[in-house]
Design an enzyme around this catalytic site. Structure first.
Site, PDB file in Angstrom:
ATOM      1  N   GLU A  89       0.898  -1.156   0.000  1.00  0.00           N
ATOM      2  CA  GLU A  89       0.000   0.000   0.000  1.00  0.00           C
ATOM      3  C   GLU A  89       0.929   1.197   0.000  1.00  0.00           C
ATOM      4  O   GLU A  89       1.684   1.391   0.956  1.00  0.00           O
ATOM      5  CB  GLU A  89      -0.895  -0.079   1.254  1.00  0.00           C
ATOM      6  CG  GLU A  89      -2.053   0.873   1.232  1.00  0.00           C
ATOM      7  CD  GLU A  89      -1.736   2.158   1.953  1.00  0.00           C
ATOM      8  OE1 GLU A  89      -1.120   3.061   1.329  1.00  0.00           O
ATOM      9  OE2 GLU A  89      -2.093   2.255   3.134  1.00  0.00           O
ATOM     10  N   CYS A 114      -2.134   8.260   4.660  1.00  0.00           N
ATOM     11  CA  CYS A 114      -2.127   7.873   3.246  1.00  0.00           C
ATOM     12  C   CYS A 114      -3.396   8.319   2.550  1.00  0.00           C
ATOM     13  O   CYS A 114      -3.451   8.375   1.326  1.00  0.00           O
ATOM     14  CB  CYS A 114      -1.947   6.369   3.095  1.00  0.00           C
ATOM     15  SG  CYS A 114      -3.124   5.423   4.057  1.00  0.00           S
TER      16      CYS A 114
END
Lengths: 478, 478
Positions: free
Chosen positions: B244, B281
């Protein structure tokens, strides 16, 4: 400018007269330019709409059965019986996906409400995007143009671009026409299904590198599959490749099998090794047999069954050449005895061969662990459980592993445990050939049997290879 | 021989006194040698056994809350409030997986009988094998040692080897001790959970290349994630990496939003950009705002909210340095106006910054499309729907995309369609930060947001990253 290429008729041992030309750069560009719009449109189609499309494909294929059969036989040298089996499997697979879509087998969406936060989240499954499918040489129908990869990708809502296998472009073109006829009958846009030709690997490699392609389905050799994996991971945006790259499919014969069953198993295995010139990814290629009288009697029964098996042409000259090469490689190992059919060649027959060696030799030569594509199996005799365990442990990832036994024992369970680290499907008291297109099928295995052990290439779950997910989170503001 | 390394205390702006040493080659070898046996044992544990292990981890972590909190604060500079949120999320995730295992959420096996052939096939889900987990810098708990990757891998029956993030090895070590305490309490073998230290990338790379590791979970930078993907695909046996790798998280403001809601949205977005120095994020990094009065009033409201937001230290000096570097890169583009907090530095504060430009400039500079990790957002003004569409289309894969609007329109639906090609989660009328650990969550997105768009890193379905399948086919012979 290519001079064109032809397909081969293995039964007649000649090159068919029709000349095909690789898809030109201009033609390809014209086809690829349609992809993004077609994907958008097809992605918007309802699940029922996808099912209708599969049904229409089933219908248009069925009407062309005779033409397809004629072409199939000319381009593959396979038998009528094999055609019927593969034909049924192809149509059954289309029907399975159609029914799975209609019955709600796939959970294409889930919603959760979080009332205290006035939020709801809907997670939906979406097509991953256009899928490149590279048909196999050994299943001109079931793993090719309208085969499992194409149908599962279409069921997932993905556009498909098929590069026909060079050795059955005629068959592939008829099938492609059927798919396009179905597409037109439902007024679906061009670009949902694309069919391209090439006699080499260039076009496949170019398409695999094209940013408009979002996933790849491949059935074939390790070399071919690995090359695609490498291209896909070197792209600006890497994409998943599902490559099914074959396997040696070890078979374990445990001790204590009665003479009748020994004979039964030997007959079944002989057929599984030699049927259709052994050109199956699940053909049993390595047989672990105990080094004693019982084992010996099994080996004799196996050989005598194999000696009586029909010798038939292989799929095309390259496969035949490779098979001959692999047999001679293996025969050149001094500690390996090899015995093969003494029939005279008329063309590219796959003459059966059985090799025999001991476990220490097997452990020593990595070449013996690799698939030999054709009617061949290597018998490896083992002294005891320790030797057998080393033999299993040295293998790389496999599609299948089989165990034959009479009485259930702890060691059968241990074999299952051991094999579950190595293979995608374990078969107890049966041969590995004959893959069922069902929910519980796992066709795939640890690398190098397939590229991603988490997916199957066969059965309704093979759709998951070509599906991604998006969550849509809504906040209700009063 | 390493000279050792230390962690940093961002609140106090000094290096903590404790010295840590990278795991030595000998120590690592001793740990890795345990993996295959531990995997075999753990793989045999029942689903209830796995759930019990997660419950025991929950229990042993809970007892250490105070120590963990102390270390967390010293090594991250994050607030007490943030600790509490992340702590709760970590424990909730463990509980979610425990409950999902116990309640039968996962279908770990399916059986089909084919009586006419005397065959039954059982398909079982198996652990993929030992998983390497590389903790993130911005979630010392929830995406680290006992975070989502570790817990989902353990729930899948995989052994886990965690390489602690160098900047919170103290916290990581306490958490690792808790996991090992739980493991010992249940008499599970050593090797199910392994904790190793390193202050560079060498150990992670070495482990990613080790044939005993079967999958990787990573949360961090694009560079780090892509390096692991490349190592994993170059192995003799390539393995899946779920990386990720962050995202710019575009936000679209449509026209026709009332002044009250404009203000509300501006406040929410300001908080989402600046909270905890924007080190998420899913922080909104690009705001597409219409180039008119309404848009201008939104921009003013946003800026005035941001001006009032607290300036807090960043996670560690490297992150701070990168943030300053990215701000100055963006500020150096002549057509970009940038405005930032005028506070004096005391240490490594993440001073908020807001940049502003027009769509043509945005389209021209690829650097503007990339994530800026920290309390920063780029406002891009668009003249019309055509400009907006080009802006969305030029983006690479993202974790999230948000749309703010007042009245539902066809164009809202079009935005959803457009975003569903680009992002893993679409948020309507809310900010992208605040990822819910629920079934319907998709945390991941098209590359480069994550390495494989088919999986999520958050929620019970994240287990599927670490699961493979085996079919066991039995033939009943009378």
């Amino acid at each position: 400018m290519s001079s064109g290429f032809r397909t081969f008729n293995p039964s007649q041992n000649y090159w068919n007269p029709e000349v095909y030309f690789p898809t030109s750069k201009e033609e390809l560009d014209q086809k690829l330019i349609l992809l993004p719009f077609a994907q958008l449109e097809y992605g918007r189609l309802s699940i029922q709409g996808r099912a209708d499309f599969l049904q229409a494909i089933h219908h248009s294929l069925s009407k062309e059965k005779n033409n397809i059969q004629k072409s199939y036989l000319r381009e593959s040298g396979l038998s009528d019986l094999r055609f019927e089996t593969e034909w049924k499997r192809t149509l059954d697979t289309i029907e399975l996906f159609e029914n799975s879509l209609r019955s709600g087998y796939y959970m294409f969406e889930k919603t959760q409400d979080f009332p205290s936060e006035a939020i709801s989240i809907r997670k939906i499954a979406c097509p991953i995007g256009p899928v490149l499918v590279l048909g196999s040489s050994n299943f001109p129908l079931a793993y090719s143009t309208a085969g499992g990869d194409t149908i599962s990708a279409l069921a997932a809502g993905c556009c498909v671009i098929v590069k026909a296998h060079a050795m059955h472009v005629g068959t592939s073109s008829i099938v492609a026409d059927c798919i396009n006829e179905a597409r037109e009958a439902l007024n679906l846009p061009e670009g949902i299904f694309t069919h391209v030709l090439d006699d080499g690997i260039q076009l496949a490699q170019q398409l695999c590198a094209d940013e408009r392609i979002h996933a790849v389905g491949f059935t074939g050799s390790f070399r071919g599959g690995k090359a695609l994996m490498d291209i896909a991971s070197a792209r600006k945006n890497p994409i998943p490749v599902f490559a099914e790259m074959g396997s040696a499919n070890p078979v374990i014969l445990l001790h204590g099998i009665s003479p009748e069953k020994r004979k039964l198993f030997a007959e079944k295995l002989a057929l599984s090794i030699c049927n259709d010139a052994g050109q199956f990814c699940t053909k049993p290629g390595i047989l672990f047999v105990q080094a004693n009288e019982e084992g010996q009697s099994f080996i004799e029964a196996l050989k005598s069954s194999i000696e009586n098996s029909a010798v038939v042409p292989m799929l095309h000259p390259d496969i035949h050449r490779n098979f001959e090469h692999r047999k001679s490689e293996i025969g050149s190992i001094p500690e390996v005895k090899i015995q093969q059919s003494a029939l005279e060649y008329k063309g590219i027959e796959g003459k059966w061969a059985i090799a025999e060696t001991t476990m220490p030799t097997f452990l020593q030569y990595p070449n013996l662990h690799e698939e030999v594509f054709g009617p061949f199996s290597l018998i490896v005799t083992y002294q005891d459980i320790t030797e057998l365990t080393s033999g299993i442990s040295i293998l790389s990832g496999q599609l299948t592993g089989s165990v034959f036994y009479e009485e259930k024992s702890n060691f059968v369970e241990e074999c299952i445990q051991l094999l579950s680290q190595k293979v995608g499907r374990i078969i107890l008291n049966d041969v590995p050939t004959g893959v069922r297109v069902v929910e519980t099928m796992q066709h795939g295995g640890p690398f190098p049997a397939s590229s991603d052990v988490r997916f199957t290439a066969v059965g309704p779950d093979s759709l998951f290879r070509f599906q991604k997910y998006v969550s849509i989170q809504r906040k209700n503001i009063p």
